[in-house]
Scaffold this motif. Sequence first.
Motif, PDB file in Angstrom:
ATOM      1  N   LYS A  67       0.631  -0.968   0.253  1.00 36.28           N
ATOM      2  CA  LYS A  67       0.147   0.413  -0.330  1.00 36.28           C
ATOM      3  C   LYS A  67       0.585   0.845   0.036  1.00 36.28           C
ATOM      4  O   LYS A  67       0.655   2.368  -0.598  1.00 36.28           O
ATOM      5  CB  LYS A  67      -1.020   0.325   1.035  1.00 36.28           C
ATOM      6  CG  LYS A  67      -1.760  -0.627   1.073  1.00 36.28           C
ATOM      7  CD  LYS A  67      -2.552  -1.225   1.662  1.00 36.28           C
ATOM      8  CE  LYS A  67      -3.799  -2.160   2.384  1.00 36.28           C
ATOM      9  NZ  LYS A  67      -5.153  -2.248   3.376  1.00 36.28           N
ATOM     10  N   SER A  68       2.135   1.031   0.358  1.00 36.89           N
ATOM     11  CA  SER A  68       2.997   2.181   0.726  1.00 36.89           C
ATOM     12  C   SER A  68       3.484   2.771  -0.943  1.00 36.89           C
ATOM     13  O   SER A  68       3.632   3.868  -1.124  1.00 36.89           O
ATOM     14  CB  SER A  68       4.061   1.864   1.419  1.00 36.89           C
ATOM     15  OG  SER A  68       4.749   1.108   0.647  1.00 36.89           O
ATOM     16  N   ILE A  69       3.738   2.100  -1.890  1.00 37.51           N
ATOM     17  CA  ILE A  69       3.677   2.053  -3.164  1.00 37.51           C
ATOM     18  C   ILE A  69       2.348   2.892  -3.589  1.00 37.51           C
ATOM     19  O   ILE A  69       3.049   3.999  -4.443  1.00 37.51           O
ATOM     20  CB  ILE A  69       4.366   1.079  -3.843  1.00 37.51           C
ATOM     21  CG1 ILE A  69       5.465   0.397  -3.296  1.00 37.51           C
ATOM     22  CG2 ILE A  69       4.339   1.527  -4.900  1.00 37.51           C
ATOM     23  CD1 ILE A  69       7.064   1.540  -3.073  1.00 37.51           C
ATOM     24  N   ILE A  70       1.638   2.312  -3.787  1.00 37.81           N
ATOM     25  CA  ILE A  70       0.082   2.884  -4.491  1.00 37.81           C
ATOM     26  C   ILE A  70      -0.320   3.769  -3.570  1.00 37.81           C
ATOM     27  O   ILE A  70      -0.264   4.929  -4.748  1.00 37.81           O
ATOM     28  CB  ILE A  70      -0.568   1.376  -3.885  1.00 37.81           C
ATOM     29  CG1 ILE A  70       0.013   0.452  -4.614  1.00 37.81           C
ATOM     30  CG2 ILE A  70      -1.795   2.668  -4.951  1.00 37.81           C
ATOM     31  CD1 ILE A  70      -1.460  -0.923  -3.993  1.00 37.81           C
ATOM     32  N   ALA A  71       0.153   4.059  -2.703  1.00 36.29           N
ATOM     33  CA  ALA A  71      -0.219   6.111  -1.997  1.00 36.29           C
ATOM     34  C   ALA A  71       1.156   6.546  -2.585  1.00 36.29           C
ATOM     35  O   ALA A  71       0.456   7.864  -2.670  1.00 36.29           O
ATOM     36  CB  ALA A  71       0.305   5.521  -0.559  1.00 36.29           C
ATOM     37  N   ALA A  72       2.406   6.755  -2.295  1.00 37.24           N
ATOM     38  CA  ALA A  72       3.193   7.348  -2.832  1.00 37.24           C
ATOM     39  C   ALA A  72       3.197   7.329  -4.271  1.00 37.24           C
ATOM     40  O   ALA A  72       3.379   8.140  -4.729  1.00 37.24           O
ATOM     41  CB  ALA A  72       4.659   6.666  -3.071  1.00 37.24           C
ATOM     42  N   LYS A  73       2.660   6.847  -5.524  1.00 41.68           N
ATOM     43  CA  LYS A  73       2.790   6.739  -6.966  1.00 41.68           C
ATOM     44  C   LYS A  73       1.237   8.197  -6.908  1.00 41.68           C
ATOM     45  O   LYS A  73       1.784   9.468  -7.558  1.00 41.68           O
ATOM     46  CB  LYS A  73       1.821   5.729  -7.334  1.00 41.68           C
ATOM     47  CG  LYS A  73       1.810   5.474  -8.963  1.00 41.68           C
ATOM     48  CD  LYS A  73       1.001   4.157  -9.771  1.00 41.68           C
ATOM     49  CE  LYS A  73       0.164   4.231  -9.211  1.00 41.68           C
ATOM     50  NZ  LYS A  73      -0.415   2.941  -9.964  1.00 41.68           N
ATOM     51  N   ASN A  74       0.152   7.725  -6.421  1.00 43.40           N
ATOM     52  CA  ASN A  74      -0.669   8.819  -6.008  1.00 43.40           C
ATOM     53  C   ASN A  74      -0.606  10.277  -5.746  1.00 43.40           C
ATOM     54  O   ASN A  74      -0.993  10.585  -6.221  1.00 43.40           O
ATOM     55  CB  ASN A  74      -2.234   7.825  -5.241  1.00 43.40           C
ATOM     56  CG  ASN A  74      -2.136   6.494  -6.154  1.00 43.40           C
ATOM     57  OD1 ASN A  74      -2.545   6.508  -6.730  1.00 43.40           O
ATOM     58  ND2 ASN A  74      -2.471   5.700  -5.105  1.00 43.40           N
ATOM     59  N   ILE A  75       0.672  10.018  -4.954  1.00 38.96           N
ATOM     60  CA  ILE A  75       1.002  11.087  -3.160  1.00 38.96           C
ATOM     61  C   ILE A  75       1.047  12.084  -4.644  1.00 38.96           C
ATOM     62  O   ILE A  75       1.329  13.318  -5.353  1.00 38.96           O
ATOM     63  CB  ILE A  75       1.238  11.485  -2.775  1.00 38.96           C
ATOM     64  CG1 ILE A  75       0.605  10.961  -1.795  1.00 38.96           C
ATOM     65  CG2 ILE A  75       1.940  12.823  -1.824  1.00 38.96           C
ATOM     66  CD1 ILE A  75       0.695  10.485  -0.052  1.00 38.96           C
ATOM     67  N   LEU A  76       2.359  11.136  -5.474  1.00 43.34           N
ATOM     68  CA  LEU A  76       3.728  11.962  -6.864  1.00 43.34           C
ATOM     69  C   LEU A  76       2.371  12.395  -7.738  1.00 43.34           C
ATOM     70  O   LEU A  76       2.911  13.429  -8.458  1.00 43.34           O
ATOM     71  CB  LEU A  76       4.486  11.077  -7.181  1.00 43.34           C
ATOM     72  CG  LEU A  76       5.721  10.800  -6.247  1.00 43.34           C
ATOM     73  CD1 LEU A  76       6.394   9.680  -6.600  1.00 43.34           C
ATOM     74  CD2 LEU A  76       6.184  12.000  -6.239  1.00 43.34           C
ATOM     75  N   TYR A  77       1.769  11.817  -8.332  1.00 44.84           N
ATOM     76  CA  TYR A  77       0.974  12.430  -9.796  1.00 44.84           C
ATOM     77  C   TYR A  77      -0.513  13.559  -8.704  1.00 44.84           C
ATOM     78  O   TYR A  77       0.144  14.723  -9.739  1.00 44.84           O
ATOM     79  CB  TYR A  77       0.260  10.872  -9.762  1.00 44.84           C
ATOM     80  CG  TYR A  77       0.432   9.915 -10.524  1.00 44.84           C
ATOM     81  CD1 TYR A  77       1.242  10.780 -12.037  1.00 44.84           C
ATOM     82  CD2 TYR A  77       0.315   7.999 -10.333  1.00 44.84           C
ATOM     83  CE1 TYR A  77       2.041   9.742 -12.813  1.00 44.84           C
ATOM     84  CE2 TYR A  77       0.516   8.307 -11.576  1.00 44.84           C
ATOM     85  CZ  TYR A  77       1.220   8.181 -13.079  1.00 44.84           C
ATOM     86  OH  TYR A  77       1.998   7.593 -13.174  1.00 44.84           O
ATOM     87  N   ALA A  78      -0.847  13.365  -7.380  1.00 42.67           N
ATOM     88  CA  ALA A  78      -1.070  14.886  -7.189  1.00 42.67           C
ATOM     89  C   ALA A  78      -0.387  15.892  -7.189  1.00 42.67           C
ATOM     90  O   ALA A  78      -0.425  17.010  -7.628  1.00 42.67           O
ATOM     91  CB  ALA A  78      -1.786  14.592  -5.642  1.00 42.67           C
ATOM     92  N   ALA A  79       1.065  16.048  -6.665  1.00 41.31           N
ATOM     93  CA  ALA A  79       2.001  16.551  -6.869  1.00 41.31           C
ATOM     94  C   ALA A  79       1.982  17.355  -7.745  1.00 41.31           C
ATOM     95  O   ALA A  79       2.774  19.047  -7.682  1.00 41.31           O
ATOM     96  CB  ALA A  79       3.270  16.387  -6.063  1.00 41.31           C
ATOM     97  N   LEU A  80       2.446  15.813  -9.251  1.00 37.69           N
ATOM     98  CA  LEU A  80       2.551  16.808 -10.436  1.00 37.69           C
ATOM     99  C   LEU A  80       1.315  18.028 -10.571  1.00 37.69           C
ATOM    100  O   LEU A  80       1.764  18.748 -11.373  1.00 37.69           O
ATOM    101  CB  LEU A  80       2.379  15.686 -11.253  1.00 37.69           C
ATOM    102  CG  LEU A  80       3.202  15.755 -12.540  1.00 37.69           C
ATOM    103  CD1 LEU A  80       5.157  16.252 -12.487  1.00 37.69           C
ATOM    104  CD2 LEU A  80       2.841  14.443 -13.496  1.00 37.69           C
ATOM    105  N   PHE A  81       0.148  17.662 -10.158  1.00 36.21           N
ATOM    106  CA  PHE A  81      -1.055  18.089 -10.846  1.00 36.21           C
ATOM    107  C   PHE A  81      -0.893  19.703 -10.121  1.00 36.21           C
ATOM    108  O   PHE A  81      -1.243  20.176 -10.635  1.00 36.21           O
ATOM    109  CB  PHE A  81      -1.958  17.340 -10.383  1.00 36.21           C
ATOM    110  CG  PHE A  81      -4.272  18.000 -10.498  1.00 36.21           C
ATOM    111  CD1 PHE A  81      -3.594  18.026 -12.239  1.00 36.21           C
ATOM    112  CD2 PHE A  81      -4.228  18.624  -9.667  1.00 36.21           C
ATOM    113  CE1 PHE A  81      -4.875  19.040 -12.177  1.00 36.21           C
ATOM    114  CE2 PHE A  81      -5.218  19.616 -10.212  1.00 36.21           C
ATOM    115  CZ  PHE A  81      -5.649  19.821 -11.437  1.00 36.21           C
ATOM    116  N   ILE A  82      -0.716  19.191  -8.991  1.00 35.64           N
ATOM    117  CA  ILE A  82      -0.741  20.995  -7.838  1.00 35.64           C
ATOM    118  C   ILE A  82       0.490  21.189  -9.179  1.00 35.64           C
ATOM    119  O   ILE A  82       0.454  22.891  -9.045  1.00 35.64           O
ATOM    120  CB  ILE A  82      -0.374  20.700  -6.870  1.00 35.64           C
ATOM    121  CG1 ILE A  82      -1.434  20.213  -6.143  1.00 35.64           C
ATOM    122  CG2 ILE A  82       0.037  21.621  -5.891  1.00 35.64           C
ATOM    123  CD1 ILE A  82      -1.660  19.474  -5.179  1.00 35.64           C
ATOM    124  N   GLY A  83       2.023  20.686  -9.424  1.00 27.41           N
ATOM    125  CA  GLY A  83       2.951  21.661 -10.319  1.00 27.41           C
ATOM    126  C   GLY A  83       2.222  22.397 -10.939  1.00 27.41           C
ATOM    127  O   GLY A  83       2.961  23.267 -11.183  1.00 27.41           O
TER     128      GLY A  83
END
Length: 133
Positions: A12-28
Amino acid sequence: MIPVGPQFHKPKSIIAAKNILYAALFIGCLAVAVRDFILGMSGNGGILGIAFTIIAIAIIIFLIKTMDQCKKWARTVLLIWYCILIFSIALHTYLITGILESALLAIQILLQIIAFFFLFSKESNIWFNKEQQ
């Protein structure tokens, strides 16, 4: 038939990290849009600036997808890439156009830090090391 291999059994940590990184990319991307709106596209590097932004986003997406396929080197390259980006933002704070862009960048950096805590957690390290065996 259940597929075998570490890339099919992600923690779950990998899935969460991937989703958080995509969210950070969207905010960027939102921060870039705000900057373009305030400065105008020509004041923010013009076509060349947009081209570099698109290339950087493509590289980040490639690294996230590669990391999600249990490639440990992609996690390391992504960490180095984000450290360079955060360092460059810290060095050039005078280029930030206003409070909205500052808030978006702060949220983006916070999300990236959280994602890397997930990516370097114990269960993530075990998952990445399974590929080596």
